[in-house]
Each structure stands twice: as structure tokens, then as C-alpha cells.
Motif scaffolding. Sequence first.
Motif, short mmCIF file in Angstrom:
data_model
loop_
_atom_site.label_atom_id
_atom_site.label_comp_id
_atom_site.label_asym_id
_atom_site.label_seq_id
_atom_site.Cartn_x
_atom_site.Cartn_y
_atom_site.Cartn_z
N GLY A 208 78.29 6.40 -45.24
CA GLY A 208 79.23 7.32 -45.87
C GLY A 208 80.08 6.71 -46.96
N GLN A 209 79.95 5.41 -47.20
CA GLN A 209 80.75 4.74 -48.22
C GLN A 209 80.20 5.04 -49.62
OE1 GLN A 209 80.47 0.33 -48.44
NE2 GLN A 209 82.66 0.33 -47.98
N ARG A 210 81.08 5.38 -50.53
CA ARG A 210 80.69 5.69 -51.91
C ARG A 210 81.18 4.59 -52.85
NH1 ARG A 210 84.17 10.52 -53.01
NH2 ARG A 210 85.58 9.11 -51.89
N PHE A 211 80.64 4.60 -54.08
CA PHE A 211 81.12 3.63 -55.07
C PHE A 211 82.62 3.78 -55.29
CE2 PHE A 211 76.61 3.66 -56.82
CZ PHE A 211 76.33 2.38 -56.35
N ALA A 212 83.11 5.02 -55.28
CA ALA A 212 84.54 5.26 -55.46
C ALA A 212 85.37 4.63 -54.34
CB ALA A 212 84.82 6.76 -55.55
N ASP A 213 84.82 4.60 -53.12
CA ASP A 213 85.51 3.95 -52.00
C ASP A 213 85.61 2.45 -52.22
OD1 ASP A 213 85.73 6.41 -50.62
OD2 ASP A 213 83.73 6.15 -49.76
N LEU A 214 84.51 1.86 -52.69
CA LEU A 214 84.51 0.42 -52.97
C LEU A 214 85.48 0.09 -54.11
CD1 LEU A 214 80.69 -0.25 -52.65
CD2 LEU A 214 82.47 -1.12 -51.13
N ALA A 215 85.53 0.97 -55.10
CA ALA A 215 86.49 0.78 -56.19
C ALA A 215 87.92 0.82 -55.64
CB ALA A 215 86.29 1.85 -57.26
N GLU A 216 88.17 1.72 -54.71
CA GLU A 216 89.49 1.82 -54.10
C GLU A 216 89.81 0.58 -53.27
OE1 GLU A 216 93.04 3.09 -53.90
OE2 GLU A 216 91.57 4.37 -54.91
N ASP A 217 88.80 0.00 -52.62
CA ASP A 217 89.00 -1.26 -51.91
C ASP A 217 89.52 -2.34 -52.85
OD1 ASP A 217 88.23 -0.85 -49.15
OD2 ASP A 217 86.18 -0.60 -49.84
N LEU A 218 88.89 -2.45 -53.99
CA LEU A 218 89.30 -3.48 -54.95
C LEU A 218 90.68 -3.19 -55.53
CD1 LEU A 218 85.86 -4.02 -56.71
CD2 LEU A 218 87.02 -5.64 -55.21
N ARG A 219 90.96 -1.93 -55.80
CA ARG A 219 92.29 -1.57 -56.30
C ARG A 219 93.37 -1.88 -55.25
NH1 ARG A 219 93.73 -1.09 -61.33
NH2 ARG A 219 95.47 0.18 -60.53
N TYR A 220 93.06 -1.64 -53.99
CA TYR A 220 94.02 -1.96 -52.93
C TYR A 220 94.28 -3.47 -52.89
CZ TYR A 220 95.98 -2.74 -48.29
OH TYR A 220 96.78 -3.17 -47.26
N LEU A 221 93.24 -4.26 -53.03
CA LEU A 221 93.41 -5.71 -53.04
C LEU A 221 94.24 -6.16 -54.23
CD1 LEU A 221 89.82 -6.84 -51.99
CD2 LEU A 221 91.89 -6.88 -50.57
N MET A 222 94.05 -5.51 -55.39
CA MET A 222 94.86 -5.83 -56.56
C MET A 222 96.34 -5.55 -56.30
SD MET A 222 92.35 -4.23 -59.48
CE MET A 222 93.50 -4.45 -60.85
N GLU A 223 96.61 -4.51 -55.53
CA GLU A 223 97.99 -4.14 -55.20
C GLU A 223 98.57 -5.08 -54.14
OE1 GLU A 223 100.00 -0.63 -52.52
OE2 GLU A 223 98.27 -0.10 -53.74
N LEU A 224 97.80 -5.38 -53.11
CA LEU A 224 98.28 -6.22 -52.00
C LEU A 224 98.42 -7.69 -52.40
CD1 LEU A 224 98.96 -6.23 -48.90
CD2 LEU A 224 96.55 -6.80 -48.52
N ARG A 225 97.53 -8.16 -53.27
CA ARG A 225 97.47 -9.57 -53.69
C ARG A 225 97.38 -10.51 -52.47
NH1 ARG A 225 96.02 -8.63 -58.67
NH2 ARG A 225 96.09 -10.88 -59.02
N PRO A 226 96.38 -10.35 -51.63
CA PRO A 226 96.26 -11.23 -50.47
C PRO A 226 95.87 -12.65 -50.89
CG PRO A 226 94.29 -9.89 -50.68
CD PRO A 226 95.25 -9.40 -51.73
N ASP A 227 96.17 -13.59 -50.03
CA ASP A 227 95.79 -14.99 -50.30
C ASP A 227 94.31 -15.22 -50.04
OD1 ASP A 227 98.54 -16.49 -50.64
OD2 ASP A 227 98.79 -15.07 -49.01
N MET A 228 93.74 -14.40 -49.14
CA MET A 228 92.33 -14.54 -48.78
C MET A 228 91.68 -13.16 -48.78
SD MET A 228 93.28 -17.10 -45.67
CE MET A 228 94.80 -16.20 -45.42
N ILE A 229 90.41 -13.12 -49.17
CA ILE A 229 89.67 -11.86 -49.21
C ILE A 229 88.32 -12.06 -48.54
CG2 ILE A 229 88.60 -10.11 -50.66
CD1 ILE A 229 90.70 -10.76 -52.81
N GLY A 230 88.11 -11.39 -47.41
CA GLY A 230 86.84 -11.48 -46.70
C GLY A 230 85.99 -10.25 -46.98
N ILE A 231 84.81 -10.45 -47.54
CA ILE A 231 83.91 -9.35 -47.87
C ILE A 231 82.54 -9.66 -47.27
CG2 ILE A 231 82.79 -8.04 -49.71
CD1 ILE A 231 85.13 -8.81 -51.52
N GLY A 232 82.05 -8.76 -46.45
CA GLY A 232 80.74 -8.98 -45.83
C GLY A 232 79.94 -7.69 -45.78
N PRO A 233 78.65 -7.81 -45.58
CA PRO A 233 77.80 -6.62 -45.48
C PRO A 233 77.93 -5.97 -44.10
CG PRO A 233 76.48 -8.56 -45.11
CD PRO A 233 77.87 -9.05 -45.44
#
Length: 353
Positions: A208-233
Motif C-alpha cells: 500500500g505504500q506509494r511514492f508520495a508516502d516515501l516522499a513524505e518520509d523524507l520530508r519528515y526526516l528533513m523536519e526532524l533532523r535525526p542523528d541516525m536514519i535507518g532505512i530497510g526493505p
Amino acid sequence: MSNMHYLLEKVYQTNHLTKEEITYLLENLTQADREILYNYAHKTKQKYYGNKVYLRGLIEFSNICKQDCLYCGIRASNVKVKRYRLTPEEILACCDQAYELGYQTFVLQSGEDLWYTDEILVDLIRKIKKRYPEAAITLSIGERRVETYQNLFTCGADRFLMRHETASKELYETLHPTMRFEERRACLNALKGIGYQVGAGFMVGLPGQRFADLAEDLRYLMELRPDMIGIGPFIPHSETPLAKEKGGTLQDTLVMVALARLLVPESLIPATTALGTLDPQGRELALKAGANVVMPIITPTSVRKQYALYENKICGDDHPEDCRYCIERRIQSAGFEVDLGRGDSQQFVACKS
């Protein structure tokens, strides 16, 4: 210059894209574009961290979990998993072994197991810090009370990993029937406010994940500015409701790793074990696409295979010393330099100076 080349150049030069631009990029990437993206991500990682890859010793100390996430092999409803729980003394012994192997960061990860009370965790962290004061302690134990997070930080915990999983509220609440989207965000904000180095992140290829959802994931990370980012399949587990769903791909995950590096350039990004499970060279490819952390497993081999968030996980029978030297050789053969120091994020270092 084509629109795609403009966007790739923009994200490389400015570390910024809008949600619409990210979505367009994801929808239209060619293989040639991906190679440019990986190259830009690699150059950005070199700029912030050089050629170093940081190693952390991963201790999976309990596979007992009160939550029931649809994708997870240790979800509460999976009656077929053999449950285990390491004692504080056994966790300390794992830290001893990790330190002997040269690790300066211990990652303590578990399901949401409330047997480990505040008192037990505080005592454990104090003992680890007393024994190894220069080492960093990273926790990945899920959602707890803000007071718990504060107590654990006060007694010596340095970092906290908590993937946000997906930035789509609808998708999050479909996949996490026992959890709330707003609570996850609140936990991450609280951890950041307390002073932890915070890790967030998400899965790629969820049903059910769309490209727009993944884009929102990245935008959220830009806002949060975490020290670490874990991305997995997303890798389907046979004993979950998503057993028959199609999994995420190596290629799509590498794209998201590269974009995360470009959009949050100061972050630390692991080359995950899940990528190594999808492809024998998965972790090395991630390092070449902007990742700069690897977490070899210290979990005792007697229980290691029971910590199966997904199936066919690599390194199930390897002893910790085998993992340590195997991954070091692999990192070096890929053209990188192993760093066994604490490896704090550039964002954290800048804030401290």
C-alpha cells in the motif's frame, strides 16, 4: 538540462527538495539517473564523514513484544516464535565481548518487553557506563513513558533508535493496530528534547505504500533532523498477516538511502542487515550509496535466530568475532575504512562544540 538532471543537481547542491519534487524523481528515475544519485550521495557522505564506516555492536536482548505490527516476525500474536529474554548479567557479558572486539558503541535492542522495568534498565546502564565510561550506549526498546526516557538518559544512555516506520498516518495505523501514529511522533520529539542522539527511519516496499508516502518520509526526516536514519526493505515473514505480500527491493531501498544522505547530509545511516539478506553485496552497495554505519551482531548464537523480525536473516550462526572480522574485510574490500570509535553524528558534534 532535463528536469531529472535539474532535480538531481538541485538536491546535491542544496540538500533540499519539495515533496512534489521527490515524488516526481521517484516516479521517473532511470538506471542512469540512479548512478548519478548514488555518486552524489557518496560524495556528500565523503564531505561530512570522509571514508569512514562506523561499527556498532548489536545486542538483541529480548524478542518478547507487547505490540502486534502486521509485518513483524516477533509480533505478540505469533505463537510459533520461541521467546527469549537475556538477563542483565547476560547483557553485560555481551557488552564485555563487544568491548574486547573493539566496539565503542553498544546497541541494546529488543521488542517492547516491559519485564525490563525502569529500575532494571537504569541499573544495567549504570553498570555498563561504570565499566566502559568512554563507550556510547544506544537503546532501541520502543515506546516508553517520557519519564523513562529521561531516567535512562540521566544515568548514561547516549542514543535512541526508533524508526517512525512510515510518515503516512493511514498506512501507519493499518500496519500497527496496537499503536498510534501521534504517539510515535511524540516519542521521537520527546527523545530529541531530552538530548539523545535520535535515530528515525522507515521501511521501503510496504504493502500500500506509494511514492508520495516515501516522499513524505523524507520530508519528515528533513523536519526532524535525526542523528541516525535507518532505512530497510520490507521483507515478508511467513507467520504474519503480510506473509504473501511482495517485499521491497534492493534497488528501491538504495535510492531512499541515497536521498536520505542528500537531504539530511549530517546523519549517520546504517547499511542494514536486511539489505545483506536481500543481496550478498547489499550492505556494500548501500555504503557506496551514502550509508556509513554497519552493526555486526553480538547477540548470543544460542538465541540469535529467534530474533527474526524477518526470515532468512544473514549471520545467524556466526560467532561475534567472526562477524567483526568478516564485516571489516568486506568494508575494506569495498574501498572504505573501518572506524571503531564512538562515531557521533556531525550534528551532535557541532552542537557540543
